[in-house]
Design an enzyme around this catalytic site. Structure first.
Site, PDB file in Angstrom:
ATOM      1  N   ARG A  45      12.863  -8.576   3.612  1.00 24.83           N
ATOM      2  CA  ARG A  45      13.124  -7.184   3.262  1.00 24.83           C
ATOM      3  C   ARG A  45      14.055  -6.506   4.279  1.00 24.83           C
ATOM      4  O   ARG A  45      14.078  -6.842   5.460  1.00 24.83           O
ATOM      5  CB  ARG A  45      11.816  -6.409   3.127  1.00 24.83           C
ATOM      6  CG  ARG A  45      11.034  -6.228   4.405  1.00 24.83           C
ATOM      7  CD  ARG A  45       9.666  -5.594   4.116  1.00 24.83           C
ATOM      8  NE  ARG A  45       8.910  -5.366   5.352  1.00 24.83           N
ATOM      9  CZ  ARG A  45       7.678  -4.881   5.389  1.00 24.83           C
ATOM     10  NH1 ARG A  45       7.057  -4.567   4.261  1.00 24.83           N
ATOM     11  NH2 ARG A  45       7.069  -4.689   6.552  1.00 24.83           N
TER      12      ARG A  45
ATOM     13  N   LYS B  61       0.827  -1.211   0.000  1.00 22.60           N
ATOM     14  CA  LYS B  61       0.000   0.000   0.000  1.00 22.60           C
ATOM     15  C   LYS B  61       0.862   1.262   0.000  1.00 22.60           C
ATOM     16  O   LYS B  61       0.592   2.210  -0.735  1.00 22.60           O
ATOM     17  CB  LYS B  61      -0.926   0.007   1.226  1.00 22.60           C
ATOM     18  CG  LYS B  61      -1.893  -1.158   1.303  1.00 22.60           C
ATOM     19  CD  LYS B  61      -2.883  -0.995   2.442  1.00 22.60           C
ATOM     20  CE  LYS B  61      -2.229  -0.906   3.813  1.00 22.60           C
ATOM     21  NZ  LYS B  61      -1.465  -2.146   4.163  1.00 22.60           N
TER      22      LYS B  61
ATOM     23  N   ARG C 171      -0.582 -10.582  11.737  1.00 20.78           N
ATOM     24  CA  ARG C 171      -1.137  -9.402  11.075  1.00 20.78           C
ATOM     25  C   ARG C 171      -2.197  -9.794  10.047  1.00 20.78           C
ATOM     26  O   ARG C 171      -3.233  -9.146   9.913  1.00 20.78           O
ATOM     27  CB  ARG C 171      -0.024  -8.628  10.359  1.00 20.78           C
ATOM     28  CG  ARG C 171       0.968  -7.922  11.246  1.00 20.78           C
ATOM     29  CD  ARG C 171       2.003  -7.272  10.353  1.00 20.78           C
ATOM     30  NE  ARG C 171       3.160  -6.779  11.075  1.00 20.78           N
ATOM     31  CZ  ARG C 171       4.341  -6.555  10.495  1.00 20.78           C
ATOM     32  NH1 ARG C 171       4.498  -6.805   9.216  1.00 20.78           N
ATOM     33  NH2 ARG C 171       5.347  -6.093  11.202  1.00 20.78           N
TER      34      ARG C 171
ATOM     35  N   ARG D 210      -9.723   0.822   9.602  1.00 19.05           N
ATOM     36  CA  ARG D 210      -9.332  -0.561   9.865  1.00 19.05           C
ATOM     37  C   ARG D 210     -10.491  -1.411  10.365  1.00 19.05           C
ATOM     38  O   ARG D 210     -10.395  -2.643  10.388  1.00 19.05           O
ATOM     39  CB  ARG D 210      -8.206  -0.611  10.917  1.00 19.05           C
ATOM     40  CG  ARG D 210      -6.885  -0.026  10.446  1.00 19.05           C
ATOM     41  CD  ARG D 210      -5.875  -0.070  11.567  1.00 19.05           C
ATOM     42  NE  ARG D 210      -4.618   0.587  11.219  1.00 19.05           N
ATOM     43  CZ  ARG D 210      -3.556  -0.046  10.732  1.00 19.05           C
ATOM     44  NH1 ARG D 210      -3.603  -1.341  10.539  1.00 19.05           N
ATOM     45  NH2 ARG D 210      -2.452   0.622  10.459  1.00 19.05           N
TER      46      ARG D 210
ATOM     47  N   ARG E 172      13.412  -4.564  10.277  1.00 23.29           N
ATOM     48  CA  ARG E 172      12.445  -4.368  11.351  1.00 23.29           C
ATOM     49  C   ARG E 172      12.360  -5.621  12.207  1.00 23.29           C
ATOM     50  O   ARG E 172      12.320  -6.743  11.691  1.00 23.29           O
ATOM     51  CB  ARG E 172      11.066  -4.064  10.760  1.00 23.29           C
ATOM     52  CG  ARG E 172      10.936  -2.661  10.238  1.00 23.29           C
ATOM     53  CD  ARG E 172       9.588  -2.392   9.599  1.00 23.29           C
ATOM     54  NE  ARG E 172       8.472  -2.842  10.434  1.00 23.29           N
ATOM     55  CZ  ARG E 172       7.215  -2.468  10.225  1.00 23.29           C
ATOM     56  NH1 ARG E 172       6.926  -1.663   9.213  1.00 23.29           N
ATOM     57  NH2 ARG E 172       6.240  -2.907  10.994  1.00 23.29           N
TER      58      ARG E 172
END
Length: 216
Positions: A127, A13, A172, A88, A161
């Site tokens: 990533r 996104k 998630r 959300r 992260r």
């Protein structure tokens, strides 16, 4: 053109929103960014959010909606906005409807980036970013041209992260399916929802989104 980009964390996104900002002059409204900006600016809603965060609590829907309302009142948002990370939940979707109506605004389209869970886990856990300029890379799909050296700024320091691990990603996804995906019918009844294959190449995803926006 006012849009909502939907999809679980890691669906792309933010990447697609950045392209729309660059190519079409739209404004990306990310709840996290807006929250931090409101706290830094010391607005009334920002101060309320700061007090909640400093006490270790979760920022309420009311505060998030208030921060978004303040942001939508800024002149640049009138040129078209992209909501990333909001709404959300169905409660937030209803709140957004009322807020936009009160401001004489409307949503033109809701675009959902559809992803495969296993492929998304692979995408996110691999990533990493440049520690200096935040350029994004991936263990398998996008390595620096020169190993260990950022293509953009030449830094040799990179970071990952802590929550980019398989367990967190699947959690998630579960939360997205339980709380956010059910709001899609809220907009589907209006005929403004489109689904895009979020696992496609980034350029292909951008082309699909451009076609949707141009048609709308």
């Amino acid at each position: 053109m006012n849009l909502i980009l939907l999809g679980p964390p890691g669906a792309g996104k933010g990447t697609q929103a950045s392209r729309l900002v660059k190519d079409r002059g739209m404004v990306q409204l990310s709840t996290g960014d807006m929250l931090r900006a409101a706290v830094t600016a010391g607005t009334p809603v920002g101060l309320a959010a700061k007090a909640v965060m400093e006490s270790g609590g979760l920022v309420s829907d009311e505060i998030v909606s208030g921060i978004l309302s303040e942001r939508l009142d800024q002149p640049d948002a009138r040129a078209g906005f992209i909501l990333d990370g909001y709404p959300r939940t169905e409660v937030q979707a209803n709140s957004l409807d009322a807020m936009l109506a009160a401001k004489g605004l409307m949503l033109d389209h809701v675009i959902e980036l559809v992803v495969d869970e296993d492929a998304l886990v692979d995408r996110i856990t691999g990533r990493f970013t440049c520690a200096k300029c935040s350029e994004g890379y991936h263990d398998r799909y996008k390595q620096p041209a020169v190993a260990g050296v950022c293509d953009v700024c030449g830094s040799t320091e990179f970071k990952r992260r802590a929550d980019d691990n398989a367990d967190t990603v699947r959690q998630r996804m579960q939360e997205y399916r339980a709380k956010t995906a059910p709001i899609i019918p809220h907009y589907q009844d209006r005929g403004i929802v489109s689904r895009v294959d979020g696992m496609a190449d980034m350029d292909a995803v951008a082309a699909f989104i451009d076609a949707i926006v141009d048609k709308a």
